[in-house]
Design an enzyme around this catalytic site. Sequence first.
Site, PDB file in Angstrom:
ATOM      1  N   VAL A  71      -1.963  -6.085 -16.596  1.00  0.00           N
ATOM      2  CA  VAL A  71      -1.829  -7.092 -15.527  1.00  0.00           C
ATOM      3  C   VAL A  71      -3.061  -7.159 -14.628  1.00  0.00           C
ATOM      4  O   VAL A  71      -3.247  -8.148 -13.915  1.00  0.00           O
ATOM      5  CB  VAL A  71      -0.568  -6.848 -14.647  1.00  0.00           C
ATOM      6  CG1 VAL A  71       0.711  -6.979 -15.456  1.00  0.00           C
ATOM      7  CG2 VAL A  71      -0.637  -5.516 -13.915  1.00  0.00           C
ATOM      8  N   SER A 148       7.414  -1.596  -1.995  1.00  0.00           N
ATOM      9  CA  SER A 148       7.864  -0.200  -1.951  1.00  0.00           C
ATOM     10  C   SER A 148       8.346   0.121  -0.545  1.00  0.00           C
ATOM     11  O   SER A 148       7.742  -0.313   0.441  1.00  0.00           O
ATOM     12  CB  SER A 148       6.708   0.735  -2.311  1.00  0.00           C
ATOM     13  OG  SER A 148       7.053   2.074  -1.972  1.00  0.00           O
ATOM     14  N   TYR A 161      -1.731   3.461  -2.394  1.00  0.00           N
ATOM     15  CA  TYR A 161      -0.510   2.831  -2.926  1.00  0.00           C
ATOM     16  C   TYR A 161       0.163   1.979  -1.852  1.00  0.00           C
ATOM     17  O   TYR A 161       0.543   0.826  -2.091  1.00  0.00           O
ATOM     18  CB  TYR A 161       0.422   3.945  -3.412  1.00  0.00           C
ATOM     19  CG  TYR A 161       1.751   3.486  -3.940  1.00  0.00           C
ATOM     20  CD1 TYR A 161       1.856   2.871  -5.182  1.00  0.00           C
ATOM     21  CD2 TYR A 161       2.916   3.686  -3.198  1.00  0.00           C
ATOM     22  CE1 TYR A 161       3.095   2.465  -5.671  1.00  0.00           C
ATOM     23  CE2 TYR A 161       4.153   3.289  -3.685  1.00  0.00           C
ATOM     24  CZ  TYR A 161       4.232   2.677  -4.925  1.00  0.00           C
ATOM     25  OH  TYR A 161       5.451   2.273  -5.408  1.00  0.00           O
ATOM     26  N   ALA A 163      -1.146   0.741   0.882  1.00  0.00           N
ATOM     27  CA  ALA A 163      -1.978  -0.427   1.212  1.00  0.00           C
ATOM     28  C   ALA A 163      -1.780  -1.522   0.157  1.00  0.00           C
ATOM     29  O   ALA A 163      -1.655  -2.709   0.480  1.00  0.00           O
ATOM     30  CB  ALA A 163      -3.448  -0.016   1.296  1.00  0.00           C
ATOM     31  N   SER A 164      -1.698  -1.120  -1.119  1.00  0.00           N
ATOM     32  CA  SER A 164      -1.520  -2.129  -2.176  1.00  0.00           C
ATOM     33  C   SER A 164      -0.160  -2.821  -2.038  1.00  0.00           C
ATOM     34  O   SER A 164      -0.054  -4.040  -2.206  1.00  0.00           O
ATOM     35  CB  SER A 164      -1.664  -1.490  -3.569  1.00  0.00           C
ATOM     36  OG  SER A 164      -0.529  -0.701  -3.911  1.00  0.00           O
ATOM     37  N   LYS A 165       0.866  -2.057  -1.706  1.00  0.00           N
ATOM     38  CA  LYS A 165       2.207  -2.639  -1.612  1.00  0.00           C
ATOM     39  C   LYS A 165       2.373  -3.498  -0.353  1.00  0.00           C
ATOM     40  O   LYS A 165       3.096  -4.501  -0.376  1.00  0.00           O
ATOM     41  CB  LYS A 165       3.263  -1.528  -1.654  1.00  0.00           C
ATOM     42  CG  LYS A 165       3.326  -0.801  -2.996  1.00  0.00           C
ATOM     43  CD  LYS A 165       3.724  -1.752  -4.113  1.00  0.00           C
ATOM     44  CE  LYS A 165       3.994  -1.024  -5.422  1.00  0.00           C
ATOM     45  NZ  LYS A 165       4.446  -1.937  -6.485  1.00  0.00           N
TER      46      LYS A 165
HETATM   47  P1  NAI Z   1       7.543   3.222 -14.366  1.00  0.00           P
HETATM   48  O1  NAI Z   1       6.322   4.065 -14.431  1.00  0.00           O
HETATM   49  O2  NAI Z   1       8.815   3.717 -14.949  1.00  0.00           O
HETATM   50  O3  NAI Z   1       7.231   1.782 -15.011  1.00  0.00           O
HETATM   51  C1  NAI Z   1       6.057   1.091 -14.703  1.00  0.00           C
HETATM   52  C2  NAI Z   1       5.572   0.392 -15.959  1.00  0.00           C
HETATM   53  O4  NAI Z   1       4.389  -0.352 -15.614  1.00  0.00           O
HETATM   54  C3  NAI Z   1       5.190   1.347 -17.095  1.00  0.00           C
HETATM   55  O5  NAI Z   1       5.848   0.994 -18.280  1.00  0.00           O
HETATM   56  C4  NAI Z   1       3.699   1.180 -17.215  1.00  0.00           C
HETATM   57  O6  NAI Z   1       3.198   1.316 -18.553  1.00  0.00           O
HETATM   58  C5  NAI Z   1       3.498  -0.238 -16.697  1.00  0.00           C
HETATM   59  N1  NAI Z   1       2.132  -0.483 -16.265  1.00  0.00           N
HETATM   60  C6  NAI Z   1       1.338   0.323 -15.534  1.00  0.00           C
HETATM   61  N2  NAI Z   1       0.127  -0.231 -15.371  1.00  0.00           N
HETATM   62  C7  NAI Z   1       0.166  -1.415 -16.020  1.00  0.00           C
HETATM   63  C8  NAI Z   1      -0.787  -2.439 -16.218  1.00  0.00           C
HETATM   64  N3  NAI Z   1      -2.040  -2.352 -15.726  1.00  0.00           N
HETATM   65  N4  NAI Z   1      -0.418  -3.532 -16.927  1.00  0.00           N
HETATM   66  C9  NAI Z   1       0.836  -3.619 -17.445  1.00  0.00           C
HETATM   67  N5  NAI Z   1       1.765  -2.678 -17.307  1.00  0.00           N
HETATM   68  C10 NAI Z   1       1.432  -1.580 -16.596  1.00  0.00           C
HETATM   69  O7  NAI Z   1       7.722   2.884 -12.837  1.00  0.00           O
HETATM   70  P2  NAI Z   1       8.926   2.234 -11.999  1.00  0.00           P
HETATM   71  O8  NAI Z   1       9.435   3.284 -11.119  1.00  0.00           O
HETATM   72  O9  NAI Z   1       9.834   1.478 -12.869  1.00  0.00           O
HETATM   73  O10 NAI Z   1       8.088   1.235 -11.088  1.00  0.00           O
HETATM   74  C11 NAI Z   1       8.205  -0.178 -11.169  1.00  0.00           C
HETATM   75  C12 NAI Z   1       7.683  -0.748  -9.863  1.00  0.00           C
HETATM   76  O11 NAI Z   1       8.520  -0.277  -8.801  1.00  0.00           O
HETATM   77  C13 NAI Z   1       6.257  -0.314  -9.513  1.00  0.00           C
HETATM   78  O12 NAI Z   1       5.586  -1.399  -8.918  1.00  0.00           O
HETATM   79  C14 NAI Z   1       6.468   0.778  -8.482  1.00  0.00           C
HETATM   80  O13 NAI Z   1       5.383   0.876  -7.590  1.00  0.00           O
HETATM   81  C15 NAI Z   1       7.706   0.248  -7.773  1.00  0.00           C
HETATM   82  N6  NAI Z   1       8.443   1.256  -7.024  1.00  0.00           N
HETATM   83  C16 NAI Z   1       9.045   2.307  -7.664  1.00  0.00           C
HETATM   84  C17 NAI Z   1       9.722   3.254  -6.935  1.00  0.00           C
HETATM   85  C18 NAI Z   1      10.380   4.432  -7.569  1.00  0.00           C
HETATM   86  O14 NAI Z   1      10.853   5.326  -6.842  1.00  0.00           O
HETATM   87  N7  NAI Z   1      10.473   4.509  -8.890  1.00  0.00           N
HETATM   88  C19 NAI Z   1       9.833   3.165  -5.461  1.00  0.00           C
HETATM   89  C20 NAI Z   1       9.170   2.006  -4.904  1.00  0.00           C
HETATM   90  C21 NAI Z   1       8.499   1.104  -5.666  1.00  0.00           C
END
Ligand code: NAI
Length: 255
Positions: A71, A148, A161, A163-165
């Site tokens: 992305v 987040s 992180y 700052a990005s969010k």
């Molecule tokens: P996760 O690590 O399980 O899934 C994230 C997915 O994004 C992975 O499959 C990864 O391969 C993919 N990814 C990473 N960089 C990428 C790129 N450059 N292009 C395409 N895909 C890419 O993480 P999760 O927890 O499901 O996170 C999803 C969203 O939720 C993220 O934006 C994270 O910052 C946000 N978030 C998660 C929290 C948590 O406690 N799990 C809390 C607050 C926000």
Amino acid sequence: MDFPSDRLDGRCVVVTGAGSGIGFATGLLAAGRGASVVAADLDADGLAELAAAAAEAFPASLEVTTVRCDVADAGSVGELFAAVAGTGTPLRGLANCAGITGDQPFDELSPEHWQHVLGVNLTGSYLVARAAVRAMDQDGGSIVLVGSGTTNTPAAGLAHYIASKAGVIGLARALAKELGGRGIRVNTVSPGPVDTPLLRARMSDEVVAERSRTALLGRLGRPQDVALMIGFLLSDQSSWITGQTINVNGGTAMT
Ligand code: NAI
């Protein structure tokens, strides 16, 4: 009086980060609700797992289209949206769940690491949202970005992180203002701690157990908890909701 349905039939929905965690659950939910899902991730194995899980859980639904995509890369996002056009189904939804984190004390935070996290989380949101807006054209749709809870309750070591969010939340609000007249709604879902690989990379089993024990509702979030809110925002059930930041956090922070 009629109440809109949560179904997504006849609509193409793009889900990024669909190979794991919240994006995986969102892809599965959208497939179950009848969308033509285009699932994107860097992780091809995760995407294959999603396609298989959707086929098993919802055999009568459309096949999930998977696209390996970075992305943060404009060319790669272009290829993703070429696949969207190839489905022949009008794009009506985007859930941008791709994201990365990584603890780093601020005085050790390198410009490269800063740029990497900003590149995926913020520039990625911009690139994917822009491509979606172009594809939605004048017919409207719903864009869901993922913020987040740390923007409300910051944690040490996450300045890049957070700052990005915070940027993602600002982007969504700006887009809601600019695009409302074209029938495009833009919202941010801000999760609290959700049990996914991203969280497990930062927290030991002991910390997870302690956070669960002290949580208001006695547990961390599950990917489905967040996916259900994203599904609501993608559907016509939320047709009067735009420009909002919706916290899904089990009460871990009340703001
Ligand atoms: P996760 O690590 O399980 O899934 C994230 C997915 O994004 C992975 O499959 C990864 O391969 C993919 N990814 C990473 N960089 C990428 C790129 N450059 N292009 C395409 N895909 C890419 O993480 P999760 O927890 O499901 O996170 C999803 C969203 O939720 C993220 O934006 C994270 O910052 C946000 N978030 C998660 C929290 C948590 O406690 N799990 C809390 C607050 C926000």
